[in-house]
Design a protein around this motif. Structure first.
Motif, short mmCIF file in Angstrom:
data_model
loop_
_atom_site.label_atom_id
_atom_site.label_comp_id
_atom_site.label_asym_id
_atom_site.label_seq_id
_atom_site.Cartn_x
_atom_site.Cartn_y
_atom_site.Cartn_z
N PRO A 245 50.96 51.91 131.95
CA PRO A 245 52.40 51.68 132.14
C PRO A 245 52.83 51.61 133.60
N ASP A 246 52.07 52.20 134.50
CA ASP A 246 52.39 52.14 135.92
C ASP A 246 51.83 50.83 136.49
N LEU A 247 52.71 49.86 136.77
CA LEU A 247 52.25 48.55 137.21
C LEU A 247 51.60 48.59 138.59
N SER A 248 51.82 49.67 139.33
CA SER A 248 51.16 49.76 140.63
C SER A 248 49.65 49.97 140.48
N GLN A 249 49.21 50.27 139.27
CA GLN A 249 47.79 50.41 139.00
C GLN A 249 47.13 49.09 138.60
N ARG A 250 47.90 48.01 138.59
CA ARG A 250 47.34 46.71 138.21
C ARG A 250 46.18 46.28 139.11
N PRO A 251 46.25 46.48 140.44
CA PRO A 251 45.08 46.13 141.26
C PRO A 251 43.81 46.88 140.87
N LEU A 252 43.95 48.10 140.35
CA LEU A 252 42.79 48.86 139.91
C LEU A 252 42.11 48.16 138.73
N ALA A 253 42.92 47.64 137.80
CA ALA A 253 42.36 46.89 136.68
C ALA A 253 41.66 45.63 137.16
N ASP B 84 38.24 53.66 145.45
CA ASP B 84 38.55 54.64 144.42
C ASP B 84 37.60 54.52 143.23
N LEU B 85 37.29 53.29 142.86
CA LEU B 85 36.37 53.09 141.73
C LEU B 85 34.97 53.58 142.07
N LEU B 86 34.49 53.19 143.23
CA LEU B 86 33.12 53.54 143.59
C LEU B 86 32.93 55.03 143.79
N SER B 87 33.99 55.75 144.10
CA SER B 87 33.91 57.20 144.27
C SER B 87 34.22 57.95 142.98
N ASN B 88 34.56 57.22 141.92
CA ASN B 88 34.91 57.84 140.64
C ASN B 88 33.65 58.01 139.79
N LYS B 89 33.37 59.23 139.36
CA LYS B 89 32.18 59.50 138.56
C LYS B 89 32.25 58.81 137.21
N GLN B 90 33.42 58.77 136.59
CA GLN B 90 33.55 58.11 135.29
C GLN B 90 33.29 56.61 135.39
N PHE B 91 33.64 56.01 136.52
CA PHE B 91 33.37 54.59 136.71
C PHE B 91 31.86 54.33 136.76
N SER B 92 31.12 55.12 137.51
CA SER B 92 29.67 54.93 137.57
C SER B 92 29.03 55.15 136.21
N GLN B 93 29.53 56.11 135.44
CA GLN B 93 29.02 56.32 134.09
C GLN B 93 29.31 55.11 133.20
#
Length: 294
Positions: A250-258, A53-62
């Motif tokens: 606030p959504d703890l299911s997003q913790r792996p993304l962090a 998800d990160l590698l396909s996210n344009k904002q992440f590459s920016q």
């Protein structure tokens, strides 16, 4: 007696070892969580989906390019100016006490205070803009629009340079001055001027120290949070800023993304460390086995 000394040596090393173990444990836990394995959140399967998800996210590459640009510019400019300052110290017969003291002051000032200085001096309604407006420059406010809160990141770079330039000076000057006394003066007796001996003899022999200073600044600025958060634009965000915002979601299911953000930070840091190490190793190898001219 010898065993007692060894025991005390090990005992003195134990606090550092314990802190290092805790640090490594936290890093390992973060890496495991970045793959989506957090049993306390009912996430029990390893997955690469968060990295995908990160590698396909344009904002992440920016964000990655934005942080890399700030780190490279800050490290490169600070190193160049710090070495120029070291040369200025070398050509003086004796350094006064106030010269050394004035350079120490920026190092002890926190980056948060530096950010406040930048806002007050270089902001759109800062001191410099007001002074120029008062003396007749009606467009003075527009001149400072490109310094803070802008995607070019120059406000952040200037803030980092405040402390990193003195750091380069204090880190490199002891090595540079010792080489200058031994070989630089010998080159001057053979006809080289001070600038030539500094560029062609002192700097090449100090290459490992200079690379180490560059690497320290690069890694610090790349992983720094406060200045990109205070002086950076809304988009693109600095990579540490994006990681922190993902962590406090606030959504703890997003913790792996962090944790995946932190994994990318760690990967880039390791790659940069490997590049700097290979460059330093190659320079040392070249000194031992000089390449033959064809």
């Amino acid at each position: 007696m010898e065993l007692t000394k060894k025991f005390y040596a090990v005992l003195l090393f134990m606090p550092q070892l314990i802190l290092s173990l805790f640090l490594l444990l936290g890093v390992m836990i973060g890496i495991v969580q970045s793959f989506g394995y957090i049993p306390s959140l009912n996430l029990n399967e390893f997955s690469l989906v968060y990295y995908q998800d990160l590698l396909s996210n344009k904002q992440f590459s920016q964000s990655v390019f934005f942080s890399l640009k700030i780190a490279l510019y800050s490290a490169f400019i600070s190193t160049i100016i710090g070495l120029a300052w070291a040369y200025f110290w070398l050509i003086q017969e004796k350094l006064s006490r106030w010269q050394r003291m004035m350079v120490k002051i920026p190092i002890i000032v926190p980056h948060l205070v530096v950010a406040l200085f930048i806002l007050q001096l270089f902001g759109r309604t800062g001191i410099f803009a007001r002074i120029l407006f008062a003396v007749g420059f009606k467009n003075a406010q527009n001149w400072f629009d490109s310094l803070v809160f802008q995607p070019n990141g120059w406000g952040i770079i200037f803030s980092f340079m405040w402390k990193e330039i003195p750091f380069v000076l204090f880190y490199c000057y002891p090595i540079i001055s010792s080489i200058n006394r031994k070989l630089g003066e010998a080159a001057q007796t053979l006809g080289a001027n001070r600038m030539q001996s500094f560029i062609k003899i002192v700097l090449p022999l100090s290459k490992s120290t200079i690379l180490a200073a560059f690497f320290i600044i690069f890694m610090y600025t790349f992983g720094s949070y406060e200045l990109p958060a205070l002086l950076g634009p809304t988009l693109p965000k600095g990579l540490p800023v994006a990681a922190y915002q993902a962590y406090i979601h606030p959504d703890l299911s997003q913790r792996p993304l962090a944790m995946a953000y932190n994994g990318i930070l760690l990967l880039v840091s390791l790659l940069a460390a490997a590049i700097i190490y290979l460059m330093a190793f190659y320079s040392q190898l070249k000194n031992y086995y000089p390449l033959k001219k064809r």
